[in-house]
Design an enzyme around this catalytic site. Sequence first.
Site, PDB file in Angstrom:
ATOM      1  N   HIS A 108      -3.915 -11.591  22.305  1.00 15.76           N
ATOM      2  CA  HIS A 108      -5.061 -12.486  22.561  1.00 15.76           C
ATOM      3  C   HIS A 108      -5.383 -12.143  23.989  1.00 15.76           C
ATOM      4  O   HIS A 108      -4.723 -12.583  25.071  1.00 15.76           O
ATOM      5  CB  HIS A 108      -4.534 -13.895  22.177  1.00 15.76           C
ATOM      6  CG  HIS A 108      -4.163 -14.305  20.939  1.00 15.76           C
ATOM      7  ND1 HIS A 108      -3.089 -15.413  20.480  1.00 15.76           N
ATOM      8  CD2 HIS A 108      -4.671 -13.769  19.614  1.00 15.76           C
ATOM      9  CE1 HIS A 108      -2.960 -15.288  19.083  1.00 15.76           C
ATOM     10  NE2 HIS A 108      -3.761 -14.448  18.848  1.00 15.76           N
ATOM     11  N   GLU A 111      -4.932 -14.648  26.721  1.00 15.78           N
ATOM     12  CA  GLU A 111      -3.302 -14.969  27.163  1.00 15.78           C
ATOM     13  C   GLU A 111      -2.858 -13.791  28.126  1.00 15.78           C
ATOM     14  O   GLU A 111      -2.476 -12.915  27.754  1.00 15.78           O
ATOM     15  CB  GLU A 111      -2.542 -15.193  26.084  1.00 15.78           C
ATOM     16  CG  GLU A 111      -3.202 -16.292  25.267  1.00 15.78           C
ATOM     17  CD  GLU A 111      -2.635 -16.506  23.685  1.00 15.78           C
ATOM     18  OE1 GLU A 111      -1.474 -15.797  23.364  1.00 15.78           O
ATOM     19  OE2 GLU A 111      -3.145 -17.370  22.835  1.00 15.78           O
ATOM     20  N   HIS A 218       2.791 -13.655  24.353  1.00 16.49           N
ATOM     21  CA  HIS A 218       1.761 -14.757  24.381  1.00 16.49           C
ATOM     22  C   HIS A 218       1.762 -15.655  25.532  1.00 16.49           C
ATOM     23  O   HIS A 218       2.463 -15.490  26.026  1.00 16.49           O
ATOM     24  CB  HIS A 218       1.632 -15.095  22.907  1.00 16.49           C
ATOM     25  CG  HIS A 218       1.382 -14.246  22.004  1.00 16.49           C
ATOM     26  ND1 HIS A 218      -0.087 -14.270  21.234  1.00 16.49           N
ATOM     27  CD2 HIS A 218       1.922 -13.411  21.251  1.00 16.49           C
ATOM     28  CE1 HIS A 218      -0.172 -13.584  20.280  1.00 16.49           C
ATOM     29  NE2 HIS A 218       0.897 -12.758  20.156  1.00 16.49           N
ATOM     30  N   GLU A 311       6.226 -17.146  24.165  1.00 12.63           N
ATOM     31  CA  GLU A 311       5.121 -17.748  24.672  1.00 12.63           C
ATOM     32  C   GLU A 311       5.681 -17.852  26.332  1.00 12.63           C
ATOM     33  O   GLU A 311       6.487 -18.676  26.590  1.00 12.63           O
ATOM     34  CB  GLU A 311       4.906 -19.011  23.932  1.00 12.63           C
ATOM     35  CG  GLU A 311       4.417 -18.914  22.631  1.00 12.63           C
ATOM     36  CD  GLU A 311       3.037 -18.277  22.242  1.00 12.63           C
ATOM     37  OE1 GLU A 311       2.263 -18.772  23.162  1.00 12.63           O
ATOM     38  OE2 GLU A 311       2.614 -18.132  21.133  1.00 12.63           O
ATOM     39  N   HIS A 535      -3.765  10.658 -25.010  1.00 12.35           N
ATOM     40  CA  HIS A 535      -3.944  10.587 -26.382  1.00 12.35           C
ATOM     41  C   HIS A 535      -4.103   9.117 -26.657  1.00 12.35           C
ATOM     42  O   HIS A 535      -2.880   8.425 -26.925  1.00 12.35           O
ATOM     43  CB  HIS A 535      -3.264  11.260 -27.360  1.00 12.35           C
ATOM     44  CG  HIS A 535      -3.465  12.700 -27.054  1.00 12.35           C
ATOM     45  ND1 HIS A 535      -2.517  13.755 -27.324  1.00 12.35           N
ATOM     46  CD2 HIS A 535      -4.608  13.467 -26.630  1.00 12.35           C
ATOM     47  CE1 HIS A 535      -2.675  14.981 -27.311  1.00 12.35           C
ATOM     48  NE2 HIS A 535      -4.162  14.879 -26.560  1.00 12.35           N
ATOM     49  N   GLU A 538      -1.583   7.304 -28.954  1.00  9.88           N
ATOM     50  CA  GLU A 538       0.082   7.666 -28.691  1.00  9.88           C
ATOM     51  C   GLU A 538       0.197   6.706 -27.718  1.00  9.88           C
ATOM     52  O   GLU A 538       0.142   6.944 -26.377  1.00  9.88           O
ATOM     53  CB  GLU A 538       0.224   9.049 -28.169  1.00  9.88           C
ATOM     54  CG  GLU A 538      -0.318  10.118 -29.583  1.00  9.88           C
ATOM     55  CD  GLU A 538      -0.237  11.414 -28.730  1.00  9.88           C
ATOM     56  OE1 GLU A 538       0.202  11.870 -27.978  1.00  9.88           O
ATOM     57  OE2 GLU A 538      -0.752  12.322 -29.596  1.00  9.88           O
ATOM     58  N   HIS A 642       3.601  11.308 -24.163  1.00 12.38           N
ATOM     59  CA  HIS A 642       2.729  11.578 -25.459  1.00 12.38           C
ATOM     60  C   HIS A 642       3.756  10.807 -26.714  1.00 12.38           C
ATOM     61  O   HIS A 642       4.863  10.444 -26.506  1.00 12.38           O
ATOM     62  CB  HIS A 642       2.570  13.074 -25.552  1.00 12.38           C
ATOM     63  CG  HIS A 642       1.326  13.616 -24.723  1.00 12.38           C
ATOM     64  ND1 HIS A 642       0.145  13.851 -25.427  1.00 12.38           N
ATOM     65  CD2 HIS A 642       1.178  13.591 -23.558  1.00 12.38           C
ATOM     66  CE1 HIS A 642      -0.611  14.306 -24.415  1.00 12.38           C
ATOM     67  NE2 HIS A 642       0.008  14.289 -23.468  1.00 12.38           N
ATOM     68  N   GLU A 734       7.433  14.053 -25.156  1.00 11.12           N
ATOM     69  CA  GLU A 734       6.870  13.440 -26.549  1.00 11.12           C
ATOM     70  C   GLU A 734       8.018  12.319 -26.995  1.00 11.12           C
ATOM     71  O   GLU A 734       9.451  12.767 -26.784  1.00 11.12           O
ATOM     72  CB  GLU A 734       7.155  14.341 -27.741  1.00 11.12           C
ATOM     73  CG  GLU A 734       6.179  15.756 -27.368  1.00 11.12           C
ATOM     74  CD  GLU A 734       4.624  15.413 -27.760  1.00 11.12           C
ATOM     75  OE1 GLU A 734       4.535  14.323 -28.508  1.00 11.12           O
ATOM     76  OE2 GLU A 734       3.698  16.006 -27.441  1.00 11.12           O
TER      77      GLU A 734
END
Length: 1349
Positions: A108, A111, A218, A311, A535, A538, A642, A734
């Site tokens: 920030h 700060e 901070h 802080e 497909h 399928e 498939h 398959e």
Amino acid sequence: MSGQRARDLCSANKCPLLLLSLLVVYISPINSVSAGELKTETYNKYYNYDELTELLKSLAVKHPSIANLTSIGRSVEGRELWVMRVTKDISAADGAGKPKFKYVGNMHGDETVSRQVLVYLLEDLLEKYGEDQRVTELVNTTDIYILPSMNPDGFERSVEGDCVGKDEGRHNAKNIDLNRSFPDQFEEIHLNAEDIPEVTAVIKWILENKFVLSGNLHGGTVVASYPYDDSAGHSTDGTYSRSPDDALFRHLALVYAENNPVMKTGQPKCEDNVNESFPDGITNGAKWYDVPGGMQDFNYLKGNCLEITMELSCCKYPPSSQLKTEWENNRDALLAYMEQIHIGVRGFVRAAKNEAPIADAVIMVADIKHNVSTSRFGDYYRLLLPGTYSITAVAPGYIPMTVAGVEVKEGKATVLNITLLSENDERSTATPNPESSTDTSASSSNSGSTDNNSNSGASDKAADLTIQPQEFRHHRYIDMELFMKKFSSEYSSITRLYSIGKSVQKRLLWVMEISNNPGVHELGEPEFKYIGNMHGNEVVGRELLLNLIEYLCRNYGTDPEVTQLVDTTRIHIMPSMNPDGYEVSQKGDVEGIKGRNNSKNYDLNRNFPDRFKLITDPIQPETLAVMNWSKNYSFVLSANLHGGSLVVNYPFDDNLEDVIGYSKSPDDAVFRMVALAYSQENSEMREGHPCKEMSSYPEYFQDGITNGAAWYNVHGGMQDWNYMNTNCFEVTIELGCHKYPPVADLQKYWEQNRKSLLQFIHQVHRGVKGMVIDSKDGSGIPNATITVETIHHQVTSSSLGDYWRLLVPGKYKLTASAQGYTSDSSSVTVPKDGLEIVNFTLTRIPTHANGQETENTTPVLDPSVREFQALIKQLSTQSGLDKLIQDTPTESSFRYQQYGEVSEFLRGLTLNFPEITSLRSLGQSVEIRNIWALEISNNPKVQEPSKPKIRFVAGIHGNAPVGTELLLQFAESLCVNYGKNAAINRLINETRIVILPSINPDGRELAKERDCTSTVGMTNVHGKDLDTDFIGNASQRVSEPQPETRAVMNLIQERGFTLSVALDGGSLLVTYPYDKPVQTVENDDTLRYLATVYADHHPTMHLGNTGCPNSVQSNIPGGVLRAAVWHSHMGSMKDFSVDFGHCPEITVYTSCCLFPSAEMLPSLWAENRKSLLSMLVEVHKGVRGIVKDKNGKPIVGAAIVLNGGVRVYTSEGGYFHALLAPGLHSIEAVADGYQQQSQKVSVSQFEAASSIIIEFDMENDIFGLPRELVVASAAAAMTALVLTACIIWCVCSAKSNRHKDGFHRLRQHRDDYDDEVRLMSMGSKKSLLSHEFQDESESDEDTLYTNKL
């Protein structure tokens, strides 16, 4: 962090503003600072950005052995985000054995104490190193990174004395709170990347470095806050949000608080909230107040790093007189907190067979659901409190290793080195051998204190312990979409839902990414994909992949196998490639075809470009989307799911003869290995007798696998295309004999295939992986080629330089090579079911000047130049440009504009964007319309010869106006995004862009929309095709050039252009010079390469199938042709540009239709936008430099001869820039009066231009003879002349004395002899001193004597 409250309690009273100008301390620029010039720190002033920059540079110069200053990015307003790295052996790019620590301040901007305190910490570490034992040990054992100001823009707007903050400086220059802008686990943060470049840079920095511990500093109160910072409910009253490492975080926060005399009281007594208290000076973040999008949580969840927020002071920007007190309050706390990086457990994870480090191995601690991973050197650091732990190491291809009873004591970390066995290695009977109470080695072969579970052993248990899919049903498109969105939302920390395109009927083609860091390609992590429902009828694959998504999400973090896969693999799952076909399919379909094809009735698995057969069907949008997706990601392994049989089918799918028969690929053994990995986990498939109950399927597949062509020939299949065109190995699976089985069967399919689906993903971790590294700077080399001796199939490295090469166990010789680098080879043994890591380090081919190898004299680049080079490298990849387009959306109402509207549009750009645009008229057409030229750059009215200059031209044929509209949209897009997108900013700042939207405005006014083949408007109003009017030689010209032609010719002859791109219509390809019929083209490879770059970034052009009904040649390899092969003619603009402007030009034909309907413009813009941007990137490549003499004076007009042929010339300042195809090139510099210079330069496909400096010596030849010989001869001649004169003078002097009396007699009769002597002197032809050299002062006697000689 406390600013949310501070804003509400903001007081109208403001502390008096101290005049910073009274406190300015001058810090010399880095180039002039010596080690002794740093002033003593006074602790009583704030450093603004410029002062901070100079101070940091000075510190880096003074302490080069332990300090290094770099920038990780820039702020919105272009200020560098400086990071100082402090450690012993600073020259090591990234050493093993040192944990990485970072402090970040001034997130920030208002700060400010954190900013100054971190500067003081840097000075303390650097000045006291070697003197203070505590500091010395920290620097020696820790890799420290300090970012004093993450929000330098905000700081510059803040006011000293403002204690509560008024938001003037808290946010960045886009008014965004940086500590609410990070990806969050509970809430989706919606921000544009260009608005938060500071956050983007820090995220990249975090993900690229495995930081272990961090502090975020901070101001606004005095407390140490720890994760989590927010909770799922985002309660405003405060809800304790506990992380898995809550106790550890509390300890870390206490360490800081206890060492700060104010913080440890827990009573900061800040004026805005006097009664606020924090027990022991610490607090859980969310308990204090809810912060979504905070940085500390992101570090913990995504970055391998534990971070807390400190802080430091009640007043955000206290008077500078308080700075010394703040430093004294925090110095010990800062050091004590850093020392905590050395607690817990640390060590290396190595392979048992060769002790090679295992990168990205996951370190898991029992009962703590948070993992860390090893670095590329195999080292890890797991911070833990004192206690006894069970620690597990997991890595792909290795047997997981659990070490129980690991004792962690107070103080230094316990060293636990872990050795992992490959899954198929024989187990040793060795027992643990602890080296000491704090130094232990463990092996996955050990017994006693270890728990060894192979994948196969754990697999059956997993079914009982894991969470299985909760519901089995068929999902129609809307249902499937909602299902994927639900899991993406619920498991946002490991998922990313995205679309790769649309089907014919505009359904989105959804993909779910599952990874521990979704959306990011992590170095060394392979990419894997599953595709289902190609497909449409399928459907089993579609449902199995939805089941798999649910299974991976629900079991991540609890099931070791799932956790390992997700943590080490970037998994992409596309449940449906053909959603249109699915919607018309019929339940219960066994072997039908309804819904098989897409909605245009094309079989998508016959629609991919094929190596043996020309596919004449138009490429479908689903096919095109998958092709582009496959090229944009570094996929290593893939499966296409498939139905209709039960087998794993592997390449090749067809053969040249188009007959059934085994078609072996170069990687046949690898394909068989991965196919077997799937089939062996499916008992029914493994039997090899599919569909026994269906008499129409009498097949037998040994082990449940088959070569594709040995089964039946498939032309245009996806799996072969993947193998031949990408790095990805794909098989087709398959799944069963019923294409659309009833709902009741779906659970059975899941149970049969679950282990197979997981085991197949494991296969992506087989073979060899590693990095291809540049020896000079340690960066990855993209597009390097990895070749395996005896296997004729190459793979290439990704844009980051990492690669993967699937191989079966055995011994191999691998070679890595890249354009401009020497090759490197390595022999490797791939273990059974294991993975070998092999990194290649390539050395750049040295530059040679005049046949001699030269040292690299390139100056050290400042961060801004390095950043731009990195940007060019990033944008040279498909994914880099894709992200740029994603980050710069365009909103335009596309339509065709007449001349008047075009003029107003261009004027509007200059009025709205005056700082980056300049408009001028090059001349006028026959009907007095202006030929406009718009320049876009950050100094459009200033000649800047050091920058490359690119020309975009359209409308040479008035009946093809698409190019005009594309260039107008391109100009608007660049202008609108300038100042918003960092990449666009840099491209415009570093490039001079000249756009000629219409050079035949008269013809354009005549042309008609939707006339695809009409020639009306093609010529100018004199009926002249302007592309035949660029005749450079006056002797070849039969008439004066047209006014439009003359205007453009004058621009081209201004020179200074590096590249030109002309847009035309009537086809879909790119042509390059020459249009005229010539036998050879000197720089054909470069011209073709430039055309290929454009075509490759176009979604269809590079496929080479124009698809144009009137096309003379429909199949054009790569979508690129030499122009004369396409339509040969004289007088073309591109030929003139090359011959007289010394600038390469390509012509892009944007569409089959010359004048398509306006509705087509949005899609044409989408197709060409990336290609146009790629040209802005490409213009920064090749070779560039300066030509000067020995005194540093630039030489203008020197010829730069490329590869002995093409010439470019230096401009003002001695600058030159030439584009070249990737590879090694010869450069010669020639200038009158100077010696010719030559160098060899290497040009990369991904790197910004190689920069060289050419210094000329004076010409060594005079009259064709060596300078030394001519000078020596002249000196000898002068010497001889002087000696002769001396001899004559001596002789004369002697004679004069001998004939003295005679001369006296002559003097007596001087008047009689004067005339005769003078005549004799001038007329004598034997005189050694003729009248031209005669000394007017010589005596009469001398004259007489000379003539007598």
